[in-house]
Design a protein around this motif. Structure first.
Motif, PDB file in Angstrom:
ATOM      1  N   UNK A   1      -1.954   5.155   5.635  1.00 39.09           N
ATOM      2  CA  UNK A   1      -0.572   4.889   5.213  1.00 39.09           C
ATOM      3  C   UNK A   1      -0.097   5.887   4.162  1.00 39.09           C
ATOM      4  N   UNK A   2      -0.030   7.168   4.533  1.00 42.35           N
ATOM      5  CA  UNK A   2       0.354   8.203   3.566  1.00 42.35           C
ATOM      6  C   UNK A   2       1.713   7.924   2.942  1.00 42.35           C
ATOM      7  N   UNK A   3       2.664   7.547   3.758  1.00 42.22           N
ATOM      8  CA  UNK A   3       4.014   7.321   3.256  1.00 42.22           C
ATOM      9  C   UNK A   3       4.262   5.900   2.788  1.00 42.22           C
ATOM     10  N   UNK A   4       3.292   5.018   2.974  1.00 42.84           N
ATOM     11  CA  UNK A   4       3.432   3.627   2.579  1.00 42.84           C
ATOM     12  C   UNK A   4       3.146   2.694   3.732  1.00 42.84           C
ATOM     13  N   UNK A   5       2.918   1.445   3.422  1.00 43.56           N
ATOM     14  CA  UNK A   5       2.605   0.422   4.404  1.00 43.56           C
ATOM     15  C   UNK A   5       3.748  -0.588   4.472  1.00 43.56           C
ATOM     16  N   UNK A   6       4.166  -0.930   5.680  1.00 42.06           N
ATOM     17  CA  UNK A   6       5.251  -1.910   5.848  1.00 42.06           C
ATOM     18  C   UNK A   6       4.854  -3.263   5.269  1.00 42.06           C
TER      19      UNK A   6
END
Length: 84
Positions: free
Chosen positions: A21-26
């Motif tokens: 999740x490089x950009x973030x996790x939902x």
């Protein structure tokens, strides 16, 4: 780790990640921004699993984007592959 410790680059042949999740996790993002889910899920994590809520909250979109902005990673420094 490579963006925090660039001195490690000499010992790294390549960087390969799988479903990271490089950009973030939902899920982390939703937990960070909904009061009821946040208190139930993070309370369960800390009390039953003895985990840290910060491990989840650090993966929210806003926190990941802030980290990436503070610690940019030069993908040209080492061959990089992200498998999603």
């Amino acid at each position: 780790a490579l963006s925090l410790f660039p001195e490690l680059l000499d010992g790294v042949a390549a960087l390969v990640t799988a479903q990271a999740p490089h950009g973030g996790s939902a899920i982390a993002h939703d937990l960070a921004h909904t009061q009821v889910q946040r208190s139930v899920a993070l309370g369960t994590l800390e009390k039953l699993l003895r985990g840290s809520k910060h491990a989840v909250l650090d993966l929210s979109y806003s926190n990941r984007q802030a980290f990436i902005k503070r610690h940019p990673f030069d993908t040209n420094a080492v061959p990089t592959l992200c498998v999603a």
